[in-house]
Write a protein that holds these residues in place. Sequence first.
Motif, PDB file in Angstrom:
ATOM      1  N   TRP A 109       0.937  10.603   7.298  1.00 23.74           N
ATOM      2  CA  TRP A 109      -0.037   9.520   7.490  1.00 23.74           C
ATOM      3  C   TRP A 109      -0.016   8.966   8.927  1.00 23.74           C
ATOM      4  CZ3 TRP A 109       1.468   6.328   2.474  1.00 23.74           C
ATOM      5  CH2 TRP A 109       1.119   7.076   1.344  1.00 23.74           C
ATOM      6  N   LYS A 110       0.779   9.572   9.791  1.00 22.08           N
ATOM      7  CA  LYS A 110       0.861   9.094  11.181  1.00 22.08           C
ATOM      8  C   LYS A 110      -0.522   9.066  11.823  1.00 22.08           C
ATOM      9  CE  LYS A 110       5.593  10.162  12.374  1.00 22.08           C
ATOM     10  NZ  LYS A 110       6.535  11.084  12.991  1.00 22.08           N
ATOM     11  N   GLY A 111      -0.806   7.976  12.541  1.00 21.49           N
ATOM     12  CA  GLY A 111      -2.074   7.874  13.261  1.00 21.49           C
ATOM     13  C   GLY A 111      -3.239   7.473  12.384  1.00 21.49           C
ATOM     14  N   LYS A 112      -2.961   7.142  11.121  1.00 22.65           N
ATOM     15  CA  LYS A 112      -4.055   6.772  10.223  1.00 22.65           C
ATOM     16  C   LYS A 112      -4.006   5.292   9.860  1.00 22.65           C
ATOM     17  CE  LYS A 112      -4.252  11.273   7.903  1.00 22.65           C
ATOM     18  NZ  LYS A 112      -5.551  11.770   8.365  1.00 22.65           N
ATOM     19  N   ASN A 113      -5.131   4.780   9.357  1.00 20.64           N
ATOM     20  CA  ASN A 113      -5.165   3.432   8.784  1.00 20.64           C
ATOM     21  C   ASN A 113      -4.619   3.525   7.361  1.00 20.64           C
ATOM     22  OD1 ASN A 113      -6.763   2.499  11.046  1.00 20.64           O
ATOM     23  ND2 ASN A 113      -8.484   3.574  10.065  1.00 20.64           N
ATOM     24  N   LEU A 114      -3.912   2.479   6.958  1.00 21.69           N
ATOM     25  CA  LEU A 114      -3.394   2.451   5.596  1.00 21.69           C
ATOM     26  C   LEU A 114      -3.989   1.270   4.837  1.00 21.69           C
ATOM     27  CD1 LEU A 114       0.430   3.164   6.215  1.00 21.69           C
ATOM     28  CD2 LEU A 114      -1.414   4.813   5.825  1.00 21.69           C
ATOM     29  N   LEU A 115      -4.509   1.572   3.662  1.00 22.70           N
ATOM     30  CA  LEU A 115      -5.089   0.532   2.816  1.00 22.70           C
ATOM     31  C   LEU A 115      -4.299   0.478   1.513  1.00 22.70           C
ATOM     32  CD1 LEU A 115      -7.364  -1.430   1.836  1.00 22.70           C
ATOM     33  CD2 LEU A 115      -8.634   0.619   1.117  1.00 22.70           C
ATOM     34  N   PHE A 116      -3.555  -0.614   1.324  1.00 19.05           N
ATOM     35  CA  PHE A 116      -2.752  -0.774   0.106  1.00 19.05           C
ATOM     36  C   PHE A 116      -3.505  -1.674  -0.866  1.00 19.05           C
ATOM     37  CE2 PHE A 116       0.394  -0.032   3.492  1.00 19.05           C
ATOM     38  CZ  PHE A 116       1.102   1.020   2.950  1.00 19.05           C
ATOM     39  N   ILE A 117      -3.660  -1.211  -2.108  1.00 20.30           N
ATOM     40  CA  ILE A 117      -4.340  -2.012  -3.124  1.00 20.30           C
ATOM     41  C   ILE A 117      -3.409  -2.099  -4.335  1.00 20.30           C
ATOM     42  CG2 ILE A 117      -6.371  -2.191  -4.616  1.00 20.30           C
ATOM     43  CD1 ILE A 117      -7.814  -0.332  -2.581  1.00 20.30           C
ATOM     44  N   ALA A 118      -2.971  -3.322  -4.651  1.00 20.25           N
ATOM     45  CA  ALA A 118      -2.010  -3.463  -5.752  1.00 20.25           C
ATOM     46  C   ALA A 118      -2.417  -4.590  -6.681  1.00 20.25           C
ATOM     47  CB  ALA A 118      -0.611  -3.728  -5.207  1.00 20.25           C
ATOM     48  N   GLY A 119      -2.011  -4.440  -7.945  1.00 18.83           N
ATOM     49  CA  GLY A 119      -2.294  -5.478  -8.930  1.00 18.83           C
ATOM     50  C   GLY A 119      -1.038  -5.841  -9.689  1.00 18.83           C
ATOM     51  N   THR A 206      -8.626   6.860   6.918  1.00 19.35           N
ATOM     52  CA  THR A 206      -7.833   5.899   6.143  1.00 19.35           C
ATOM     53  C   THR A 206      -7.265   6.525   4.875  1.00 19.35           C
ATOM     54  OG1 THR A 206      -9.281   4.144   6.943  1.00 19.35           O
ATOM     55  CG2 THR A 206      -7.895   3.607   5.057  1.00 19.35           C
ATOM     56  N   ILE A 207      -6.027   6.174   4.598  1.00 20.22           N
ATOM     57  CA  ILE A 207      -5.371   6.561   3.349  1.00 20.22           C
ATOM     58  C   ILE A 207      -5.344   5.325   2.455  1.00 20.22           C
ATOM     59  CG2 ILE A 207      -3.160   7.257   2.310  1.00 20.22           C
ATOM     60  CD1 ILE A 207      -4.350   9.508   3.899  1.00 20.22           C
ATOM     61  N   ALA A 208      -5.775   5.475   1.197  1.00 17.96           N
ATOM     62  CA  ALA A 208      -5.709   4.353   0.253  1.00 17.96           C
ATOM     63  C   ALA A 208      -4.580   4.602  -0.728  1.00 17.96           C
ATOM     64  CB  ALA A 208      -7.034   4.213  -0.489  1.00 17.96           C
ATOM     65  N   ILE A 209      -3.763   3.580  -0.937  1.00 21.30           N
ATOM     66  CA  ILE A 209      -2.665   3.678  -1.906  1.00 21.30           C
ATOM     67  C   ILE A 209      -2.932   2.612  -2.969  1.00 21.30           C
ATOM     68  CG2 ILE A 209      -0.170   3.595  -2.250  1.00 21.30           C
ATOM     69  CD1 ILE A 209      -1.295   3.898   1.271  1.00 21.30           C
ATOM     70  N   VAL A 210      -3.085   3.040  -4.212  1.00 28.24           N
ATOM     71  CA  VAL A 210      -3.510   2.135  -5.275  1.00 28.24           C
ATOM     72  C   VAL A 210      -2.474   2.115  -6.398  1.00 28.24           C
ATOM     73  CG1 VAL A 210      -5.403   1.566  -6.859  1.00 28.24           C
ATOM     74  CG2 VAL A 210      -5.890   2.861  -4.782  1.00 28.24           C
ATOM     75  N   CYS A 211      -1.918   0.943  -6.685  1.00 29.47           N
ATOM     76  CA  CYS A 211      -1.005   0.825  -7.825  1.00 29.47           C
ATOM     77  C   CYS A 211      -1.375  -0.422  -8.611  1.00 29.47           C
ATOM     78  CB  CYS A 211       0.448   0.685  -7.379  1.00 29.47           C
ATOM     79  SG  CYS A 211       1.126   2.152  -6.627  1.00 29.47           S
ATOM     80  N   GLY A 212      -1.439  -0.289  -9.926  1.00 34.94           N
ATOM     81  CA  GLY A 212      -1.785  -1.457 -10.723  1.00 34.94           C
ATOM     82  C   GLY A 212      -1.920  -1.089 -12.175  1.00 34.94           C
ATOM     83  N   PRO A 213      -2.314  -2.056 -12.990  1.00 37.63           N
ATOM     84  CA  PRO A 213      -2.525  -1.752 -14.403  1.00 37.63           C
ATOM     85  C   PRO A 213      -3.674  -0.746 -14.555  1.00 37.63           C
ATOM     86  CG  PRO A 213      -3.189  -4.015 -13.894  1.00 37.63           C
ATOM     87  CD  PRO A 213      -2.550  -3.464 -12.672  1.00 37.63           C
ATOM     88  N   PRO A 214      -3.637   0.067 -15.618  1.00 38.30           N
ATOM     89  CA  PRO A 214      -4.639   1.131 -15.781  1.00 38.30           C
ATOM     90  C   PRO A 214      -6.078   0.652 -15.603  1.00 38.30           C
ATOM     91  CG  PRO A 214      -2.951   1.331 -17.460  1.00 38.30           C
ATOM     92  CD  PRO A 214      -2.623   0.092 -16.692  1.00 38.30           C
ATOM     93  N   VAL A 215      -6.381  -0.535 -16.132  1.00 37.00           N
ATOM     94  CA  VAL A 215      -7.772  -1.007 -16.053  1.00 37.00           C
ATOM     95  C   VAL A 215      -8.175  -1.291 -14.611  1.00 37.00           C
ATOM     96  CG1 VAL A 215      -7.185  -3.430 -16.549  1.00 37.00           C
ATOM     97  CG2 VAL A 215      -9.477  -2.587 -17.075  1.00 37.00           C
ATOM     98  N   MET A 216      -7.238  -1.817 -13.812  1.00 39.00           N
ATOM     99  CA  MET A 216      -7.544  -2.068 -12.396  1.00 39.00           C
ATOM    100  C   MET A 216      -7.783  -0.753 -11.660  1.00 39.00           C
ATOM    101  SD  MET A 216      -5.132  -3.343  -9.309  1.00 39.00           S
ATOM    102  CE  MET A 216      -5.120  -1.746  -8.490  1.00 39.00           C
ATOM    103  N   ILE A 217      -6.910   0.202 -11.936  1.00 41.77           N
ATOM    104  CA  ILE A 217      -7.025   1.511 -11.279  1.00 41.77           C
ATOM    105  C   ILE A 217      -8.345   2.177 -11.643  1.00 41.77           C
ATOM    106  CG2 ILE A 217      -6.037   3.842 -11.235  1.00 41.77           C
ATOM    107  CD1 ILE A 217      -3.335   2.683 -11.169  1.00 41.77           C
TER     108      ILE A 217
END
Lengths: 278, 341
Positions: A109-119, A206-217
């Motif tokens: 992921w070097k040189g990229k934007n990181l988008l973290f989405i968590a619930g 951009t790389i998106a990283i998504v962690c959360g309850p199943p319904v959020m995902i």
Amino acid sequence: MTDNIYMPYLMKVERITWEAPGVKTFMLRFLNEEDQDKFNFKAGQFGEYSVYGVGESTFCIASSPTRKGYIECTFRQTGKVTNALAGCEEGSVLGFRGPYGNIFPIDEWKGKNLLFIAGGIALPPMRCVIWNALDLRENFKDITIIYGARSTKDLVYKHELKDWELRKDVKLITTVDPGGESPDWKGEIGFVPTIVEKIAPSSVNTIAIVCGPPVMIKYTFPVLAKLGFSDGNIFTTLENRMKCGFGKCGRCNVGKVYVCKDGPVFTLKQLKELPDEY
Amino acid sequence: MNSDRRLIRKDSLEKLFKALKQNNKTIIGPALQNGKISYKISNNYSEITSDYIQTTQSSKEIAFPRTEKILAYSKNAEGMSVKGIDIKDIPEIVLWGVRPCDAIGIGELSAIFNWDYKDEIFNNRLSKVTVLGFSCSKADEYCFCTSVGGNPGNTEGSDILFTQLGENGDYLAEILTEKGSLIVSMAEALFERAGKVEKEKFLVDVPVRFNHEDVRNKLTTFFESGEWVQQSLKCLGCGACAYVCPTCACFDIQDEAHGKSGSRVRCWDSCGFSLFTLHTSGHNPREVQSQRWRQRIMHKFSYMPDRLSVFGCTGCGRCSRACPADMNILEHLISIQEATV
């Protein structure tokens, strides 16, 4: 001792942090310094934490591999083992086996934007990779964190959220579900997918990283698709029930894929190739 | 090592048994107990029976016990002490009278316990076991070893395979491994030179009922089939099939506390149980019995061959014999092979 793959390291609970109702973070240190010296892990991996006499429970390592000398775990008090863990005090001795599973490919992921989405309680598995990225800040471009919980009191890592809010090199957006706000709440109000749509982060590089309850995902993936994220650039984790952590006890598989060995980190592209059994 | 073929007189088996006892071997063999044939520690040759098609339980318990201590802990004034199990405590075992479908199952279990992480508890137990296989001269309608790559005289997994040459005949002994040779060396005189023997004509004929590679291929596109619901309507989810299976290795890990000390145990489990995959949140990836039945078949005939290069079924037929709802795996595998997707 090393021959027995079920033998945990002995860990001392060094510090307990109250995070939210029913949620605590334990800072754990290896009782044996040699264990500490040879222990290594990477962001995304998990372990089996045990209270002797009660049993083992599976969670991620919530601290970053860049922070040496200890590990942290954050858990919600729900079942037999997490209730026993919640009853532990600073100084208590626990068991820990690990690290197990695959990793977030942060080197790629070097040189990229990181988008973290968590619930909710899913910020802990992401906190490891967030701090990992922040400790190697120069390797990445923009870092955005969107974090939502049911209510303000359910937000975990409240102190760290403040730190991230103050940092100029991190964009933090916090949100609570409608009705979950307190009178002095200054963050967003709305479900995570709605807020992602509203903020509309760019999918370019951009790389998106998504962690959360199943319904959020479930409702966040289509929003990301609309924003132009490809399935290969969206990462998430699966949290199936496990006992061994290394591909033998037979319960975490989704089709022929073992969450404990081939996961817990998957791209959306990989998830779409799996049978609908998770 | 190439198999060394010898002849042992029918009457000499008892002498072999005694020689092994004199060499301090613990002998576990099939014995009639409460109307069932079970593997039991045998102190006298007379306790061992040769009149059986199949033992009720498989022999997997020798290397993978039903409940097994994996560590012991105690809390004391100085803190916590935790100990693993000691291999010295495991006796040297001769497993007598193992059918070829059980012997081959040991290799399939071993594949599970040794891909990636090596399970030394399992391996240590197995290293202390010598397998004396006995070919089959009888079978019943549940047997289907020949459909999954085995046969009634298969040598795989045995250290010595004995084949009786006709009713009341003497035995051909195929000495297959170093462990087997060691057994022979304990009673060398009993093992005579064998002339030319065609053992095949003394084996029972087990007809091939389906092709396991065809089933495997069919399964690659069978996940969403309605067949799983049809097949599992009778299933009670009791898990008996897994408990009698020579290759089912799914397990649970639980703690047993007694005051300030206790142990952590590994126990047999089954993918047929509704709690097996249940999350703490209440979510269950395999919510209904048809999904659990699908897992059982897919694991054995698709996932294991794909991931471990072995099938998870030896054709012993025990699951069908044990099923209280009379589900017959053989019929279900045939209908999968014949299904038009």
